[in-house]
Design a protein around this motif. Structure first.
Motif, PDB file in Angstrom:
ATOM      1  N   CYS A  14      -1.851 -17.902 -21.383  1.00 53.41           N
ATOM      2  CA  CYS A  14      -0.766 -17.113 -21.956  1.00 53.41           C
ATOM      3  C   CYS A  14      -0.033 -17.977 -22.976  1.00 53.41           C
ATOM      4  O   CYS A  14       0.435 -19.069 -22.649  1.00 53.41           O
ATOM      5  CB  CYS A  14       0.192 -16.649 -20.866  1.00 53.41           C
ATOM      6  SG  CYS A  14       1.665 -15.853 -21.536  1.00 53.41           S
ATOM      7  N   CYS A  17       4.139 -18.082 -21.690  1.00 55.94           N
ATOM      8  CA  CYS A  17       4.665 -18.842 -20.548  1.00 55.94           C
ATOM      9  C   CYS A  17       3.742 -19.979 -20.129  1.00 55.94           C
ATOM     10  O   CYS A  17       4.118 -20.817 -19.320  1.00 55.94           O
ATOM     11  CB  CYS A  17       4.966 -17.924 -19.361  1.00 55.94           C
ATOM     12  SG  CYS A  17       3.505 -17.338 -18.479  1.00 55.94           S
ATOM     13  N   CYS A  31       0.323 -10.525 -19.831  1.00 59.64           N
ATOM     14  CA  CYS A  31       0.497 -11.556 -18.805  1.00 59.64           C
ATOM     15  C   CYS A  31       1.297 -10.978 -17.635  1.00 59.64           C
ATOM     16  O   CYS A  31       2.348 -10.383 -17.849  1.00 59.64           O
ATOM     17  CB  CYS A  31       1.229 -12.748 -19.416  1.00 59.64           C
ATOM     18  SG  CYS A  31       1.644 -14.025 -18.223  1.00 59.64           S
ATOM     19  N   CYS A  34       4.972 -12.664 -17.644  1.00 62.36           N
ATOM     20  CA  CYS A  34       5.982 -12.562 -18.706  1.00 62.36           C
ATOM     21  C   CYS A  34       5.746 -11.373 -19.627  1.00 62.36           C
ATOM     22  O   CYS A  34       6.447 -11.215 -20.620  1.00 62.36           O
ATOM     23  CB  CYS A  34       6.043 -13.861 -19.501  1.00 62.36           C
ATOM     24  SG  CYS A  34       4.617 -14.141 -20.546  1.00 62.36           S
TER      25      CYS A  34
HETATM   26 ZN   LIG Z   1       2.894 -15.321 -19.629  1.00 60.64          ZN
END
Ligand SMILES: [Zn+2]
Length: 308
Positions: A14, A17, A31, A34
């Motif tokens: 990701c 994050c 994700c 997040c």
């Molecule tokens: Zn993420």
């Protein structure tokens, strides 16, 4: 790539994050931690520990949705309506990387132990005729005396997050897991789920675990203190015979980016016990209306109270 790597699940990072997620048999567009769509496919990282044990999910996402709805029902009615419209698909099951820690803790402690006793006290009063009279009353007093000692205990079942996406403070909120149900890890146990790679350094997780072990010792000492009360409890703990095993634990994650100008809302559900943690955002529009209505009721009471 060698042919053998085809048996591995695809791994994605990701870009928001930093979580590294492996999907086997499932796909996700965003994700789970997040809600970012910023995914980059890459080969699995080398030198990551293999999980030794796994706590498996006990239900599917429909069960998680029921747990979410019940939790929302118990929250304030001011919680943002967007939240209750979350769909089953928005809730993602993730096998979260974690470390299971145990150690022998040797502790030296000291405290002031309070013992209560009652005493009869004599005092004087002036009566209505101006005469001084002597009376008695009983008072409770506390006598403190120092206590110091040594304590040796085994601290086990401490679980800390090794995830880049979900910090340990959030995992702690949905603990404990029933570790008696833990099984030796086999890839088949997690196939069809999203699994995150271990992304925190083992030494950092060990340091975090030691911190939790020292807190646990503190809880035990508090329970063990004699007397009616105590103060100045201090302790120093050294750990030995430490063990740190990489494990996977099941969590449901709901990450809602429900408005661009609002921070992400994240709800975490223990995939084994159903314990829910999250911060329900408040809907200020509904709160404003409620305040106006409440003021109206108060005004009505005052007006009708004054005229009757
Ligand atoms: Zn993420």
């Amino acid at each position: 790539m060698v042919a053998g790597s085809q048996t591995h699940a695809s791994t994605f990072s990701c870009g928001n994050c930093g979580a590294s997620l492996a999907f086997s048999g499932v796909r996700t567009e965003t994700c789970p931690y997040c809600a970012s769509p910023n995914f980059v496919e890459r080969p699995p990282a080398a030198n990551r520990p293999d999980p030794q044990f796994v706590v498996t999910f006990t239900g599917d996402s429909a069960v998680a949705k029921l747990q979410l709805d019940r939790w929302l029902g118990n929250r304030s009615l001011f919680a943002d309506a967007q939240l209750s419209h979350a769909k089953v698909d928005d809730i993602r099951g993730v096998y979260l990387p974690a470390y299971l820690y145990s150690a022998v803790a040797r502790t030296e402690y000291s405290a002031q132990i309070g013992e209560q006793y009652t005493e009869t006290e004599t005092y004087t009063e002036t009566d209505t005729e101006g005469k001084t009279v002597t009376k008695t009353r009983s008072v409770t007093r506390t006598e403190y005396r120092p206590l110091a000692g040594k304590h040796v205990g085994y601290v086990a079942d401490i679980v800390v997050s090794a995830s880049a996406g979900l910090p340990n403070t959030e995992l702690t909120q949905v603990e404990p897991f029933d570790l008696k149900q833990m099984r030796r890890y086999q890839p088949a146990l997690v196939s069809g789920w999203i699994t995150e790679e271990f992304s925190r350094i083992a030494d950092d997780c060990k340091a975090m675990s030691r911190g939790e072990a020292v807190e646990e010792v503190g809880l035990r000492l508090r329970r063990f203190m004699p007397g009616d009360n105590y103060s100045d409890l201090q302790w120093r703990t050294a750990v030995e015979w430490e063990s740190l095993d990489p494990i996977l634990v099941p969590v449901w994650v709901l990450a809602l980016k429900y408005r661009d100008d609002k921070p992400l809302l994240r709800v975490v559900i223990n995939g084994q016990t159903g314990k829910v943690h999250g911060k329900a955002p408040l809907d200020w529009w509904k709160i404003s209306i409620a305040i106006v209505l409440a003021l109206g009721v108060i005004a009505a009471i005052v007006i009708f109270g004054a005229t009757s």
